[in-house]
Design an enzyme around this catalytic site. Sequence first.
Site, PDB file in Angstrom:
ATOM      1  N   HIS A  16       0.832  -1.207   0.000  1.00  0.00           N
ATOM      2  CA  HIS A  16       0.000   0.000   0.000  1.00  0.00           C
ATOM      3  C   HIS A  16       0.869   1.260   0.000  1.00  0.00           C
ATOM      4  O   HIS A  16       2.062   1.225   0.358  1.00  0.00           O
ATOM      5  CB  HIS A  16      -0.961   0.008   1.187  1.00  0.00           C
ATOM      6  N   THR A  28       2.238  -0.208  12.189  1.00  0.00           N
ATOM      7  CA  THR A  28       0.819  -0.030  11.885  1.00  0.00           C
ATOM      8  C   THR A  28       0.231  -1.375  11.521  1.00  0.00           C
ATOM      9  O   THR A  28       0.404  -1.856  10.399  1.00  0.00           O
ATOM     10  CB  THR A  28       0.620   0.949  10.704  1.00  0.00           C
ATOM     11  N   GLY A  29      -0.435  -2.006  12.483  1.00  0.00           N
ATOM     12  CA  GLY A  29      -1.012  -3.308  12.235  1.00  0.00           C
ATOM     13  C   GLY A  29      -2.513  -3.237  12.073  1.00  0.00           C
ATOM     14  O   GLY A  29      -3.038  -3.066  10.981  1.00  0.00           O
ATOM     15  N   GLU A 101      -1.615  -7.157   7.932  1.00  0.00           N
ATOM     16  CA  GLU A 101      -0.327  -6.853   8.544  1.00  0.00           C
ATOM     17  C   GLU A 101      -0.173  -7.601   9.867  1.00  0.00           C
ATOM     18  O   GLU A 101      -1.162  -7.992  10.504  1.00  0.00           O
ATOM     19  CB  GLU A 101      -0.205  -5.334   8.771  1.00  0.00           C
TER      20      GLU A 101
END
Length: 232
Positions: A16, A28-29, A101
Amino acid sequence: MSDLDASTPRVFLARHGETEWTKNGRYTGTSDIELTAHGMEQIQSTAIQLVGPGKLIDPARVVQIWVSPRKRAQQTLQLLFGSDGGSSPAGQATITEDIAEWDYGDYEGLIVSEIRDQRKERGLDRERKWDIWRDGCEGGESAQQVADRLDRLIDRIRDVQMPCMNGEKAADVVLVAHGLILRAFVKRWLGYPLDMPLPMMLPPGGIGILSYKNHDIDEPAFFIGMSLPYQK
């Protein structure tokens, strides 16, 4: 026939575009953060140059897309392929947590130095520094949990591609996801444990490519360079 021949099925890894947290390296999960304006431009540029009839990612050759449920990945999918219902690959994409993620748990929103400092304050990691590939995340996923879900997805991909190893029909697939999980995917694709050192970089909006040597399903490989299709 060359290993670079597009008749051998390929797996395209699409990361992304930029978010506010990717700019400063914050994990950033599960946080559902949208792309920045620059992140959208990154994906649009990638789409213009690499996605389309006769281009590197030819929608006519794409038989399956798997995409993370996170909003930033969904936005990336639409910018890459468009959103005209079921007539584009994006309209036929499968949303799956298998390529979401890494769940960073207690480390969500932190950078590596902050995680290591916090752990050190609690008396952890006295003999060696914390490493996500080996130690996983407190309150989140272990490396084994991540490997298990990626292996499940890899089995599905190989079921799709196995009958098409010599160009019997198009069988390219695309994964639209996140930086760390896509690098983890590369390791598992090659059969490596996640804690094996394998330095890799995949920038926001970048495309990676995996395939097979010798048209052999048992010889998964990655491209370290590839010539682009000729554009008139």
